[in-house]
Design an enzyme around this catalytic site. Structure first.
Site, PDB file in Angstrom:
ATOM      1  N   THR A   1       6.158  -0.554  17.849  1.00 53.63           N
ATOM      2  CA  THR A   1       7.158   0.503  17.778  1.00 53.63           C
ATOM      3  C   THR A   1       6.454   1.837  17.954  1.00 53.63           C
ATOM      4  OG1 THR A   1       8.450  -0.819  16.212  1.00 53.63           O
ATOM      5  CG2 THR A   1       8.999   1.517  16.380  1.00 53.63           C
TER       6      THR A   1
ATOM      7  N   LYS B   1       0.810  -1.219   0.000  1.00 53.68           N
ATOM      8  CA  LYS B   1       0.000   0.000   0.000  1.00 53.68           C
ATOM      9  C   LYS B   1       0.847   1.274   0.000  1.00 53.68           C
ATOM     10  CE  LYS B   1      -4.080  -2.179   1.992  1.00 53.68           C
ATOM     11  NZ  LYS B   1      -5.135  -2.144   3.033  1.00 53.68           N
TER      12      LYS B   1
END
Length: 275
Positions: free
Chosen positions: A152, A65
């Protein structure tokens, strides 16, 4: 015959060809829609080859994407904000990119699941391309608070920062957190990670579920079974990503063909087909 396809890796599980073909039948359009397994390092080449063969457009799924958005010469405001695209349209003046994921998710939650997002607390798990595509429309739906949680933290912070102006304009609190740090309950929990696809466990604590919360996994079929069972175990309402898939496909069909197909009918037919 007009040709379209969905590109991704993996791709065998995709129901997009059935959905788009059913849309075409119901709307009286003639088209061919295929699925294409793309090598991890071969996305640009696959797009070039499909265009050269006369293809008119593609849906893009994981993990391409971000590459799709970068490849386009023209981007919609939705694709620009997301920095990711699940929709490409090949025109005479180049590749046009859009992102219909967020519209698909919001339409499924509000229209098909019957859960109004306005004033709700939403937990969005993950900060990759899937999350990037839906955060803007979730904000526009006037959720009260949206937390983007990711393994993260920096990646979640970057995504939130990109949407700060939109969040301020709509009066929505949008924050970020590490997955392990999220413990407070939410009305709607959306798993936008690939954890289900890889068979991994649910990446958050069950404490994030308010009683009767909607817990939606963007995956569907066997891949979503573990997340949905987790939701049931903790008295949440489980939902897979099939409705989102159909709704984002309907948005794409509208952009490609100029008419909106009956998404609710096709979703019901697809669920019946899958048992």
């Amino acid at each position: 015959m007009d040709r379209y396809c969905v590109m991704g890796n993996p791709i065998e599980h995709s129901r997009s060809p059935w959905i788009q073909s059913r849309f075409a039948t119901l709307m009286g359009h003639s088209l061919q829609y295929d699925k294409c397994l793309v090598p991890m390092d071969g996305f640009v080449q696959a797009i070039a080859a499909f265009r050269a063969e006369g293809g008119l457009g593609c849906n893009i799924t994981v993990p391409f994407k971000f590459e799709a958005a970068a490849l386009a010469q023209h981007e919609s405001s939705r694709a620009q904000l997301a920095g990711a695209s699940n929709f490409l349209h090949f025109r005479a003046d180049g590749i046009h990119a859009d992102n219909t994921d967020g519209a698909g998710l919001v339409n499924d939650i509000q229209n098909n699941a019957g859960v109004a997002l306005a004033g709700r607390d939403v937990l969005l798990i993950g900060a990759g391309g899937a999350s990037a595509g839906v955060l803007g429309p979730l904000i526009a739906a006037q959720a009260r608070r949206i937390t983007v949680a990711n393994r993260t933290l920096g990646k979640a912070q970057t995504l939130v920062a990109r949407h700060a102006a939109l969040a301020q304009a709509h009066g929505v609190l949008v924050d970020s957190a590490e997955l392990a740090a999220v413990q407070t309950p939410y009305d709607v929990v959306v798993n936008a990670t690939a954890s289900s696809l890889s068979g991994a466990g649910v990446p958050v604590s069950p404490s994030v579920l308010k009683p009767g919360a909607l817990a939606l996994d963007m995956m569907y079929g066997p891949a979503a079974a573990g997340f949905m069972e987790w939701a049931r175990t903790y008295q949440a309402i489980p939902r897979d990503g099939l409705g989102m898939l159909v709704e984002q496909a309907a948005e794409g069909f509208l952009l490609w063909r100029g008419v909106r197909p009956p998404s609710a009918q096709v979703l019901a037919e697809l669920r019946a087909t899958l048992g």
